[in-house]
Design an enzyme around this catalytic site. Structure first.
Site, PDB file in Angstrom:
ATOM      1  N   HIS A  49     -15.118  -8.491   4.716  1.00 36.89           N
ATOM      2  CA  HIS A  49     -14.087  -7.936   3.792  1.00 36.89           C
ATOM      3  C   HIS A  49     -12.889  -7.798   4.665  1.00 36.89           C
ATOM      4  CE1 HIS A  49     -15.021  -3.714   4.362  1.00 36.89           C
ATOM      5  NE2 HIS A  49     -13.685  -3.649   4.250  1.00 36.89           N
ATOM      6  N   GLY A  69     -15.672  -2.671   9.604  1.00 35.41           N
ATOM      7  CA  GLY A  69     -15.753  -3.398  10.783  1.00 35.41           C
ATOM      8  C   GLY A  69     -16.127  -2.828  12.092  1.00 35.41           C
TER       9      GLY A  69
HETATM   10  N1  ARG Z   1     -13.831  -0.388   3.041  1.00 34.34           N
HETATM   11  C1  ARG Z   1     -13.086   0.577   3.739  1.00 34.34           C
HETATM   12  C2  ARG Z   1     -12.231  -0.277   4.862  1.00 34.34           C
HETATM   13  O1  ARG Z   1     -11.882  -1.458   4.573  1.00 34.34           O
HETATM   14  C3  ARG Z   1     -14.218   1.287   4.678  1.00 34.34           C
HETATM   15  C4  ARG Z   1     -14.486   2.024   3.775  1.00 34.34           C
HETATM   16  C5  ARG Z   1     -15.509   3.127   4.473  1.00 34.34           C
HETATM   17  N2  ARG Z   1     -15.834   4.297   3.599  1.00 34.34           N
HETATM   18  C6  ARG Z   1     -16.511   5.277   4.054  1.00 34.34           C
HETATM   19  N3  ARG Z   1     -16.301   6.455   3.142  1.00 34.34           N
HETATM   20  N4  ARG Z   1     -17.317   5.322   5.084  1.00 34.34           N
HETATM   21  O2  ARG Z   1     -11.645   0.029   5.889  1.00 34.34           O
END
Ligand code: ARG
Length: 266
Positions: free
Chosen positions: A69, A213
């Site tokens: 993503h 990532g």
């Molecule tokens: N999807 C998020 C990003 O693009 C990361 C989210 C991780 N969240 C968590 N609560 N560990 O950076």
């Protein structure tokens, strides 16, 4: 005299970054700043406009692993290794453009399943005192609940009113069993076998937006890649990571096939 303007710029950036620091607030969430350049395999994935988007890590001098993503497109992406404070030029940074993006073919952006991407760099990263590669677990290696792992990144330090911190942050978290993570009080069945959960039942420490990532390291190997969550550091909702031991074969095969297929087009 070309030195003077760049010195001035450095000075300005330094002043700006110091005055912008949210003193005392915690980053990653609930973490701390590691010794500068002690986490050498981490990279910052940025837009060409130098905006940090995601983390990633080097697995050899030509290849970076990140989340699918984080795919902002080949032509808009810049990889920075050897960094610590993103807004300060430290002289240790290596900036490299990507040559090829290989998101996992089965990545599903709705379920977040197979949230993994390989990036081939246009040139090799130089390994030195500030930059090195990370080790991967073997295919199918398991990591048991309660094992303490470390996640690092330049992501938000607080779930609300998030700000990208100026320096890298890191935090130690225990692995949560998939069974517990999938319970009805928690992710209620949304955790696939390709995912891994890590965090505390009471919350407080977690990865957050901008950490995607980034590597979750257990026993010296990267077992997880920051993928998703519900808020950040919430009780009952640990962070969800791509389970790298399920993808070791795919990673090795993908890299190998890149070199064995006849790809010189002229
Ligand atoms: N999807 C998020 C990003 O693009 C990361 C989210 C991780 N969240 C968590 N609560 N560990 O950076």
């Amino acid at each position: 005299m070309k030195l003077l303007p760049s010195l001035l710029l450095c000075f300005l950036l330094e002043v700006l970054s110091i005055s912008c620091q949210d003193t005392g607030l915690e980053r990653i969430v609930g973490g701390y700043a590691p010794v500068p350049h002690s986490i050498k395999y981490i990279v910052s994935i940025q837009t060409m406009g130098r905006q940090h988007i995601c983390g990633g890590f080097l697995i050899n001098t030509y290849w970076v692993v990140t989340a699918a993503h984080c795919n902002i497109g080949l032509t808009n992406m810049l990889i920075v290794a050897g960094d610590y404070a993103l807004t300060i030029y430290e002289g240790t940074e290596q900036q490299i453009l990507p040559q090829l993006l290989v998101p996992h073919p089965a990545y599903n952006s709705v379920t977040n399943n197979n949230d993994l991407m390989l990036i081939k760099l246009t040139g090799p990263i130089q390994q030195n005192q500030y930059v090195s590669i990370a080790l991967l677990p073997r295919q199918g290696a398991t990591i048991t609940q309660g094992r303490i792992c470390r996640v690092s990144g330049w992501g938000y330090t607080s779930p609300v009113g998030g700000q990208i911190p100026s320096t890298l942050r890191t935090v130690k978290l225990p692995i949560v069993s998939t069974e517990k993570c999938n319970s009805s009080e928690s992710f209620n069945g949304r955790i696939t076998e390709n995912m891994l959960c890590a965090g505390f039942t009471l919350g407080g420490k977690d990865a957050c937006q901008g950490d995607s990532g980034s590597p979750l390291v257990c026993d010296g190997r990267v077992y997880g890649v920051v993928s998703w969550g519900i808020g950040c550091a919430e009780p009952q909702f640990p962070g969800v990571y791509t389970a790298l031991s399920h993808f070791r074969r795919w990673i090795d095969d993908t890299i190998l096939s890149y070199y064995s297929r006849c790809n010189n087009k002229d």
